[in-house]
Design an enzyme around this catalytic site. Structure first.
Site, PDB file in Angstrom:
ATOM      1  N   CYS A  38       4.537   0.787  -9.669  1.00 57.44           N
ATOM      2  CA  CYS A  38       4.714   1.108  -8.277  1.00 57.44           C
ATOM      3  C   CYS A  38       3.615   0.409  -7.443  1.00 57.44           C
ATOM      4  CB  CYS A  38       3.950   2.774  -7.955  1.00 57.44           C
ATOM      5  SG  CYS A  38       3.881   3.252  -6.417  1.00 57.44           S
ATOM      6  N   SER A  40       0.820   1.180  -5.804  1.00 52.36           N
ATOM      7  CA  SER A  40       0.027   1.846  -5.775  1.00 52.36           C
ATOM      8  C   SER A  40      -0.933   1.085  -6.916  1.00 52.36           C
ATOM      9  CB  SER A  40      -0.161   3.238  -5.751  1.00 52.36           C
ATOM     10  OG  SER A  40       0.264   3.737  -4.199  1.00 52.36           O
ATOM     11  N   HIS A  43      -1.886  -2.225  -6.186  1.00 55.42           N
ATOM     12  CA  HIS A  43      -3.277  -2.490  -5.300  1.00 55.42           C
ATOM     13  C   HIS A  43      -4.306  -2.283  -6.140  1.00 55.42           C
ATOM     14  CE1 HIS A  43      -1.856  -2.004  -1.330  1.00 55.42           C
ATOM     15  NE2 HIS A  43      -1.267  -0.644  -1.502  1.00 55.42           N
ATOM     16  N   HIS A  62       1.307   6.207 -12.761  1.00 57.28           N
ATOM     17  CA  HIS A  62       1.177   7.585 -12.181  1.00 57.28           C
ATOM     18  C   HIS A  62       2.809   7.902 -11.623  1.00 57.28           C
ATOM     19  CE1 HIS A  62       1.372   4.649  -8.784  1.00 57.28           C
ATOM     20  NE2 HIS A  62       1.884   5.781  -8.145  1.00 57.28           N
ATOM     21  N   CYS A 168       6.921   9.602  -8.216  1.00 62.01           N
ATOM     22  CA  CYS A 168       6.129   8.921  -7.059  1.00 62.01           C
ATOM     23  C   CYS A 168       7.096   8.808  -5.641  1.00 62.01           C
ATOM     24  CB  CYS A 168       5.145   7.778  -7.334  1.00 62.01           C
ATOM     25  SG  CYS A 168       4.229   7.062  -5.770  1.00 62.01           S
TER      26      CYS A 168
HETATM   27 ZN   LIG Z   1       3.436   5.352  -6.510  1.00 56.22          ZN
END
Ligand SMILES: [Zn+2]
Ligand SMILES: [Zn+2]
Length: 368
Positions: A38, A40, A43, A62, A168
């Site tokens: 993902c 995130s 990042h 996650h 997610c």
């Molecule tokens: Zn995510």
């Protein structure tokens, strides 16, 4: 167990043998069967999320689904062998936010960065502690220990790949439409950036019976993905001014709802500009640390609404099974989102592909 450990931003994760303590009384141990790459996670990998909130070394991951291996002594309602989708937002069930129906904003499960809800670190390599991504979630590993509220049982009929995506991207994107914005039938929708979350916003807009679903991205392959899951119009922002294109498609009015699915202050502002007077801009993507969105002070006269959206305003116990049901009835084409699966040893390849914008979603199978 084997896990992917990030020691420093902008370096590859290392696949290593680590230990994992638990589960404690109110937790479950889950064997991770599928976990998504993902933005995130990326990042943190690329360093745009940094500082004290992301202590290194850390095990990321996650967005995941798996099978319950062991339950803590006080856990009721889950048992060994249950198929579960993991939530990255555990909830206490007792605080004000939980009680009024916003468990994703729970204030009772906060913990320091890199620790489980009880403040501990559970992953170790030798004697050295390793941080978890957030409140126990660290699914780039063969096993994950999570609070009982963060493992939601689903029917074993649900394939693990699609189930992982619900953890997610799909919960976030579909939830942004159905829960956060509450898009009504016939409404017009624009989606900026069609990665995993944006593609899920498109699918949510289809479920909401939106009349026009305009997907905007810079990559034609991503716009093709968007069209296959239900976008009625696609706009390549490198070839066409997105605001002019949205104007053309909506008789000069602007859309009722616009979604920023990337978390970029320029894109967030485009969403504000893309909605009609009285329309709603929903900021779904998580922006880099410290960035701000410029909103014109004419917002009063425009009566526009700017809304944040965390995790699709999810109530996992209700929403995960609901999304599974949509999939099993053919209403949520999640299989079209899974471009490629990778063994854990190739997890860095999955993120390189994400950085290049190649995959609709890359999935990692920790157990091979
Ligand atoms: Zn995510
Ligand atoms: Zn709570």
């Amino acid at each position: 167990m084997r896990a992917a450990v990030l020691y420093e931003a902008q370096t590859p994760m290392a696949i290593e043998e680590v230990s994992l303590d638990g589960p404690q009384d109110d937790e479950v141990l889950v064997q991770v069967r599928a976990t998504g790459a993902c933005h995130s996670d990326y990042h943190v990998i690329d360093g745009s999320w940094n500082g004290a909130n992301y202590p290194m070394p850390m095990i990321l991951g996650h967005e995941a689904a798996g099978v319950v291996e062991k339950v803590g002594a006080s856990v009721r309602g889950l048992q060994r062998g249950d198929h579960v989708i993991l939530s990255f937002a555990p909830n206490c069930g007792r605080c004000r936010m939980c009680t009024i129906g916003q468990p994703h904003l729970c204030s009772g499960m906060r913990s320091a960065a890199g620790t489980f809800p009880d403040g501990s670190r559970r992953h170790r390599k030798g004697a050295d502690e390793i941080n978890c991504f957030g409140r126990g979630m660290s699914s780039f590993a063969e096993y994950s220990v999570v609070h009982e509220s963060a493992a939601v049982r689903i029917t074993p009929d649900m394939p693990m790949n699609g189930a992982a995506l619900i953890g997610c991207a799909v919960m976030t994107g579909v939830g942004a439409v159905l829960n956060t914005a509450r898009v009504e039938p016939g409404a017009t929708v624009a989606v900026f950036a069609t990665g995993g979350v944006g593609l899920s916003v498109v699918q949510g807009a289809v479920l909401a019976n939106a009349s026009k679903i305009i997907a905007i991205d810079r990559l034609d392959n991503k716009l093709d993905y968007a069209a296959t899951v239900g976008a009625t119009h696609t706009v390549n922002a490198l070839k066409q001014d997105p605001l002019a294109a949205i104007g053309d498609i909506t008789d000069g009015l602007g859309v009722d709802y616009a979604f920023d699915a990337i978390g970029d202050s320029t894109v967030s502002r485009l969403c504000y500009d893309a909605v009609r007077r009285g329309g709603t801009a929903v900021i779904v993507g998580m922006a880099p640390t410290g960035s701000e969105i410029a909103i014109p002070s004419t917002i009063a006269g425009e009566e526009k609404i700017v809304k944040g959206c965390f995790y699709g305003s999810s109530r996992p116990a209700i929403d995960f099974p609901r999304l599974v049901d949509f999939y099993l009835r053919g209403r949520l084409p999640l299989d079209r989102m899974v471009t490629r699966t990778y063994p854990l040893a190739e997890i860095n390849d999955a993120f390189q592909a994400l950085a290049r914008g190649e995959n609709a979603r890359g999935l990692i199978s920790p157990v091979s």
